[in-house]
Design a protein around this motif. Structure first.
Motif, short mmCIF file in Angstrom:
data_model
loop_
_atom_site.label_atom_id
_atom_site.label_comp_id
_atom_site.label_asym_id
_atom_site.label_seq_id
_atom_site.Cartn_x
_atom_site.Cartn_y
_atom_site.Cartn_z
N LEU A 12 0.83 -1.20 0.00
CA LEU A 12 0.00 0.00 0.00
C LEU A 12 0.86 1.25 0.00
CD1 LEU A 12 -2.72 -1.15 2.55
CD2 LEU A 12 -3.05 -0.79 0.11
N GLU A 13 1.97 1.22 0.72
CA GLU A 13 2.87 2.37 0.74
C GLU A 13 3.52 2.57 -0.63
OE1 GLU A 13 4.75 5.73 2.08
OE2 GLU A 13 3.10 4.58 2.97
N ASP A 14 3.94 1.47 -1.27
CA ASP A 14 4.55 1.57 -2.59
C ASP A 14 3.59 2.16 -3.61
OD1 ASP A 14 6.90 0.47 -1.63
OD2 ASP A 14 6.49 -1.55 -2.38
N TRP A 15 2.32 1.79 -3.51
CA TRP A 15 1.33 2.23 -4.50
C TRP A 15 0.76 3.61 -4.21
CZ3 TRP A 15 -1.48 -3.10 -3.87
CH2 TRP A 15 -0.77 -4.08 -4.58
N ARG A 16 1.03 4.12 -3.03
CA ARG A 16 0.39 5.39 -2.62
C ARG A 16 0.70 6.53 -3.59
NH1 ARG A 16 1.57 9.39 1.24
NH2 ARG A 16 3.59 8.43 1.65
N GLU A 17 1.95 6.60 -4.03
CA GLU A 17 2.36 7.67 -4.95
C GLU A 17 2.60 7.16 -6.37
OE1 GLU A 17 2.26 10.72 -4.02
OE2 GLU A 17 1.98 10.36 -1.87
N ARG A 61 -4.45 1.97 7.72
CA ARG A 61 -3.97 2.40 6.40
C ARG A 61 -5.05 2.20 5.35
NH1 ARG A 61 1.27 2.56 4.76
NH2 ARG A 61 1.55 3.24 6.92
N THR A 83 -7.85 4.86 5.68
CA THR A 83 -7.50 6.22 5.29
C THR A 83 -6.90 6.29 3.88
OG1 THR A 83 -5.32 5.97 6.35
CG2 THR A 83 -7.09 6.92 7.67
N TYR A 84 -6.86 5.18 3.16
CA TYR A 84 -6.19 5.14 1.86
C TYR A 84 -6.93 6.01 0.86
CZ TYR A 84 -2.78 2.85 -1.20
OH TYR A 84 -1.71 2.57 -2.02
N ALA A 85 -6.19 6.82 0.12
CA ALA A 85 -6.82 7.77 -0.80
C ALA A 85 -7.39 7.09 -2.05
CB ALA A 85 -5.81 8.84 -1.20
N LYS A 86 -6.71 6.05 -2.53
CA LYS A 86 -7.18 5.37 -3.73
C LYS A 86 -8.29 4.38 -3.36
CE LYS A 86 -2.72 5.89 -5.99
NZ LYS A 86 -1.59 5.25 -6.71
#
Length: 348
Positions: free
Chosen positions: A39-44, A94, A97-100
């Motif tokens: 999830l962190e890798d895909w966030r940006e 996470r 609160t995930y934006a995607k």
């Protein structure tokens, strides 16, 4: 990283696929850490526009967390158990609160930890195979992974009923209660995943088009009884009301509760009472972590896991053995905040 979760990118979709079939994809700390990292890798990552969570092999979706290992480690100082819960709750937060957009395919067993990774999703897909439950009071735990937030927000007293009894409900019932956003037959799920990977910006329309009208939801037949019989936030009142009713359904629920941990049931009621007005999901997870850190060192957790998961005699010896033996002071100590060094935070 762990091989028990497959992390893939398919088209414009990031895929998280639980792959621990012998344990019905129950989560352990390594799996939670791997999912957090993805999830962190895909966030940006602009190439990933949507996240899909499902199971890769065998029956699914996710039967919970690895509570047997947590119970065994909790017999000592509980450090390993707390580490697992800390990572799992960070994953729950996470996702919340995930934006995607996140889509959870609740195709199969959805219990405990499986609830924690599906309920935060924007789209939650139930099927004819869905079997949802929060059975933690049977093992001396409590409906965690955000259960105090989600269950307290269901209409009427359904959340309290599910939290205390651990009742199992199907896909149509999940949809009727709002625990699922869509009801899609299992044989259409691969089509849904393919289309979502191709056109994630049209996720809502894709899922709507593939949805069916679900069958009648059996739990709705008992809505009036649930709201009446589980109206109190005091366990002793609920038990007395069920006993006084004397009907077949009420008697069945009373029998179930008589076999649950009195301590866990009182913790569950307080958790939902406070969860209904919790300011943020982060606050909810911080409180649930404090409760978990305390309760894993209580004898009921190890005893419940022994009775249900290890020896499987389903004859737990609870301590305290009765609701009256669970004092307010005992509950207050379990809900006591941790000190600044020990409390949970969304970051590892």
């Amino acid at each position: 990283m762990t091989e028990e979760v497959r992390i893939e990118v398919d088209g414009k979709a990031g895929r998280i696929r639980l792959d621990r079939p012998r344990a019905l994809h129950a989560l352990n700390e390594g799996m939670c850490g791997t999912m957090l990292a993805a999830l962190e890798d895909w966030r940006e990552d602009a190439a990933v526009e949507i996240v899909l969570i499902d199971h890769a092999e065998g029956r699914g979706f996710c039967a919970g967390g690895d509570v047997r290992r947590a119970a065994e480690s909790g017999k000592g100082d509980g450090v390993e158990a707390r580490a697992f819960f800390a990572t799992e709750y960070r994953l729950n937060h996470r996702l919340f609160t995930y934006a995607k957009p996140v889509v959870a395919f609740m195709d199969g067993v959805v219990m405990g930890g499986g609830v924690g990774i599906s309920q935060p999703a924007r789209f939650r897909i139930a099927t004819e195979n869905t079997l949802f439950a929060m059975p933690e009071t049977a093992i001396g735990l409590f409906p965690d992974v955000g259960g105090g937030w989600y269950l307290s927000r269901l209409r009427g007293r359904v959340g309290q009923y599910l939290a205390l009894t651990g009742a199992r409900i199907g896909g149509a019932e999940c949809h009727a209660l709002g625990l699922a956003t869509h009801y899609i037959p299992a044989d259409r799920l691969e089509t849904a995943k393919t289309q979502l990977g191709e056109a994630p910006q049209e996720a809502g329309a894709i899922l709507d088009a593939l949805s069916d009208v679900p069958p009648s939801a059996a739990i709705l037949e008992h809505r009036e009884a649930i709201d009446r019989l589980f109206a109190s936030d005091r366990l002793e009142d609920i038990l007395a009301t069920l006993e006084a009713d004397g009907g077949v359904w009420a008697t069945e629920q009373l029998s179930v509760l008589r076999n649950r941990s009195p301590l866990s049931m009182k913790v569950a009621l307080k958790l939902l009472l406070e969860g209904a007005t919790m300011p943020t999901f982060e606050d909810e997870m911080r409180q649930e972590y404090a409760v978990a850190a305390h309760i894993v060192q209580r004898p009921d957790f190890a005893e419940g896991v022994r009775a249900v998961l290890i020896d499987k005699d389903n004859a737990p010896r609870w301590d305290p053995a009765t609701p009256e033996g669970v004092t307010d002071h005992m509950i207050d100590r379990i809900f006591a905040p941790l000190d600044a060094e020990g409390e949970w935070s969304p970051q590892g």
